[in-house]
Write an enzyme that holds these catalytic residues in place. Structure first.
Site, PDB file in Angstrom:
ATOM      1  N   ASP A 166      -8.983  -6.110  -4.637  1.00  0.00           N
ATOM      2  CA  ASP A 166      -8.568  -4.821  -4.077  1.00  0.00           C
ATOM      3  C   ASP A 166      -9.093  -3.714  -4.980  1.00  0.00           C
ATOM      4  OD1 ASP A 166      -7.316  -2.568  -3.115  1.00  0.00           O
ATOM      5  OD2 ASP A 166      -5.284  -3.402  -3.166  1.00  0.00           O
ATOM      6  N   SER A 204       0.838  -1.195   0.000  1.00  0.00           N
ATOM      7  CA  SER A 204       0.000   0.000   0.000  1.00  0.00           C
ATOM      8  C   SER A 204       0.880   1.254   0.000  1.00  0.00           C
ATOM      9  CB  SER A 204      -0.938  -0.052   1.210  1.00  0.00           C
ATOM     10  OG  SER A 204      -1.921   0.933   1.135  1.00  0.00           O
ATOM     11  N   ARG A 215     -11.717   6.387  10.443  1.00  0.00           N
ATOM     12  CA  ARG A 215     -11.323   4.981  10.442  1.00  0.00           C
ATOM     13  C   ARG A 215     -12.408   4.102   9.829  1.00  0.00           C
ATOM     14  NH1 ARG A 215      -7.103   1.737   9.991  1.00  0.00           N
ATOM     15  NH2 ARG A 215      -7.084  -0.024  11.425  1.00  0.00           N
ATOM     16  N   HIS A 269      -8.181  -4.919  -0.282  1.00  0.00           N
ATOM     17  CA  HIS A 269      -6.872  -4.288  -0.069  1.00  0.00           C
ATOM     18  C   HIS A 269      -6.110  -4.921   1.101  1.00  0.00           C
ATOM     19  CE1 HIS A 269      -3.894  -1.175  -0.409  1.00  0.00           C
ATOM     20  NE2 HIS A 269      -4.087  -0.765   0.819  1.00  0.00           N
ATOM     21  N   ASP A 270      -6.838  -5.292   2.132  1.00  0.00           N
ATOM     22  CA  ASP A 270      -6.214  -5.875   3.320  1.00  0.00           C
ATOM     23  C   ASP A 270      -5.485  -7.192   3.052  1.00  0.00           C
ATOM     24  OD1 ASP A 270      -6.477  -4.094   5.319  1.00  0.00           O
ATOM     25  OD2 ASP A 270      -8.207  -5.034   6.300  1.00  0.00           O
TER      26      ASP A 270
END
Lengths: 379, 194
Positions: free
Chosen positions: A320, A154, A224, A353-354
């Site tokens: 992602d 990232s 968040r 994405h994680d």
């Protein structure tokens, strides 16, 4: 495969000011870092791991007496792991502007005019390039001329790319995972919503909340929550939460938690707002927005990568949508244009994405092979 | 193409020091051979995870890509040689891939199973689709979605404006230059843009 065991952070002070992309400079700063493994006699086996938005220098291992204190990339880094600390000397460093020990908005502003107060929002805007310059000074101080590899996912991947562009002779291998050559308008839009949530929190006080004895927790929570939505794929969220209710029956409330996904996001937001600094969140999202190495080349990424010399491994994940595979392919295209050594894996993982933090065997297999190849070639 | 001898016949078509793109490079065996023995460099393209990993383990640069999406990653003439070995018959866009092969490479080399090899003809005369060493699949489970012959490719190459530089068959590890359409199980063509 084991853990590097208990680790302790170290810190290094730099008296010489760090010139920043903005024209400002960072005076008298400290970097906090951790190392794992042993630097070999030729000092050729060092690997720098760059962190993303909310991580730190604590890449692997645990802190003594603290359960659940594993580093954020502990599944990748350790003895016998893909980045094998029996063979490599691994360095994790906290970037300036962060809130995990290196000089940042919660540090005391050395400017006499600040009267001994913390920087708060007076901390200068830092860029990916500034971070890489700071990292390079640490690497200098550790006596390392050339890194075996720079690795990041990232935003960390952007730092790895920047190393390859601006310090091309100082690394043999760049490993950039789930990253992009710059942010899209949509990426910037999500960052902006997060920043507005923080800045418009009445407890923000223009970024000098410390002086008011408050914390803009509400803003950070929302920031968040937004971030978390972009880290997960639609499918992963569906699989994990679906339309499951928090209670047995519908409560017909507009403000209570009804669905489990709401409880999850609120929980993540609450946790985050207790340990993360709001000014740091603003700074790091801005660093993301500004990253665009092709800007100096009229947007031509092929021309940008003409400066690169090292070998590259890129990895993206099919689900992602934050930094989609197409963004990694743009980089592959530029590398191939410049006839550079590049390998690229597009992993069909469900997590979004994680996924770069998970230990998918295909993903870790490719990184393991990459490091094995590197280990064999070490001078 | 699994045979080492077949591989060497193909490798010998690649000039020393070539920059090579291998479309559907499998586990990277041929590329590793070309890098090591013929001073070549370049990349493999693969879609299968297991093959991408195998290439990585061999130290062969591999780019994971679905060939059906074309070769937009690569500029015109960016490779001396583009290989498309035992790959063409798996692609829906056969014609497009040939065009792309000729676009990004100065020389293209393709190989594919020749359905006109005489044992295959006998199978068909007997009323059944061929099942042989080169074509080990049943008609209902074959990954070969494009079924063509040596002679068919000559027609397609002409239609696509490709100039054939060399063409032959491979049978049992040997090049077949006499009646390859009848006598060879594998067809090989080396071509450039016409």
């Amino acid at each position: 495969m084991g853990s590097v065991g208990d680790v302790s952070p170290q810190s290094m002070h730099f008296a010489e000011p760090l010139p920043l992309a903005s024209g400002a400079q960072l005076r008298d700063y400290t970097l906090v870092y951790e190392t794992y493994g042993t630097l070999n006699a030729t000092r050729s086996n060092a690997v720098l791991v760059c962190h993303a938005l909310n991580a730190s220098h604590h890449v692997a291992g645990t802190y003594a007496g603290k359960p659940k204190s594993e580093g954020w990339w502990d599944n990748l880094v350790g003895p016998g792991k893909p980045l094998d600390t029996d063979r490599f000397f691994v360095v994790g460093v906290n970037n300036p502007g962060s809130c995990f020990g290196s000089t940042g908005p919660t540090s005391i502003n050395p400017d006499p005019a600040a009267g001994g107060r913390t920087y708060g929002s007076d901390f200068p805007v830092v860029t990916v390039e500034d971070w890489v310059d700071a990292q390079a000074r640490l690497i200098d101080a550790l006596g390392i001329t050339q890194l075996a590899a720079v690795l990041g996912g990232s935003l960390g991947g952007m730092q790895a790319l920047d190393w390859s562009l601006r310090l091309p002779e100082r690394l043999r291998q760049c490993i950039a995972v789930a990253t992009a050559p710059n942010l899209s308008a949509q990426n910037i839009a999500f960052n902006e919503v997060a920043r507005r949530a923080i800045v418009t929190d009445p407890d923000f006080h223009g970024g000098h909340y410390a002086e008011h004895g408050t914390l803009p927790r509400r803003g950070l929570r929302v920031a968040r929550m937004i971030g978390h939505i972009t880290y997960l794929s639609d499918d992963a969220m569906e699989a994990k939460f679906g339309r499951e209710l928090q209670k047995a029956v519908i409560g017909y409330s507009t403000q209570d938690v009804e669905f489990q996904i709401e409880a999850y996001l609120r929980h993540q937001g609450d946790k985050f707002s207790e340990y993360f600094d709001a000014n740091t969140y603003l700074l790091i999202t801005r660093a993301l927005d500004y990253f665009d190495p092709a800007r100096a080349f009229g947007g031509d990424l092929c021309a940008t990568f003409a400066a690169a010399r090292c070998r590259f491994q890129l990895v993206s994940f099919t689900t992602d949508w934050r930094f989609a595979p197409a963004r990694s392919r743009e980089i592959v295209k530029a590398l191939a244009f410049n006839r550079l050594d590049v390998s690229y894996a597009e992993i069909d993982a469900p997590h979004g994405h994680d996924a770069f933090l998970f230990d998918d065997p295909r993903y870790h297999g490719v990184l393991r092979a990459c490091f094995d190849r590197l280990a064999k070639e070490l001078p | 193409m699994s045979d080492r001898k077949d591989m060497e016949i193909i490798a010998n078509l690649v000039p020393h020091g070539s920059r090579v793109l291998d479309l559907g490079c499998g586990d990277g065996e041929l590329l590793a051979h070309l890098f090591e023995h013929r001073g070549c460099n370049g990349y493999g393209i693969e879609i299968a995870d297991a093959n991408v990993l195998a290439c990585a383990r061999r130290g062969v640069n591999v780019i994971q890509l679905n060939l059906e999406e074309g070769l937009a990653l690569f500029e015109d003439d960016s490779f001396d040689v583009v290989l498309q070995l035992d790959t063409l018959q798996h692609l829906r866009n056969t014609e497009k891939m040939l065009r792309e092969t000729a676009r990004v490479g100065r020389i293209g080399i393709v190989s594919f199973p020749n359905f006109a090899h005489w044992p295959n003809r006998l199978h068909v005369i007997g009323g059944r689709m061929p099942v042989t060493r080169v074509l080990p699949y049943q008609w209902y489970d074959t990954p070969n979605i494009r079924v063509g012959t040596y002679a068919d490719f000559e027609v397609l190459a002409k239609k696509g404006g490709l100039r054939i530089l060399d063409a032959f068959g491979i049978q049992a590890g040997r090049a077949v230059r006499t009646m390859p359409n009848l006598l060879a199980s594998v067809a090989v063509f080396k071509f450039e843009r016409g």
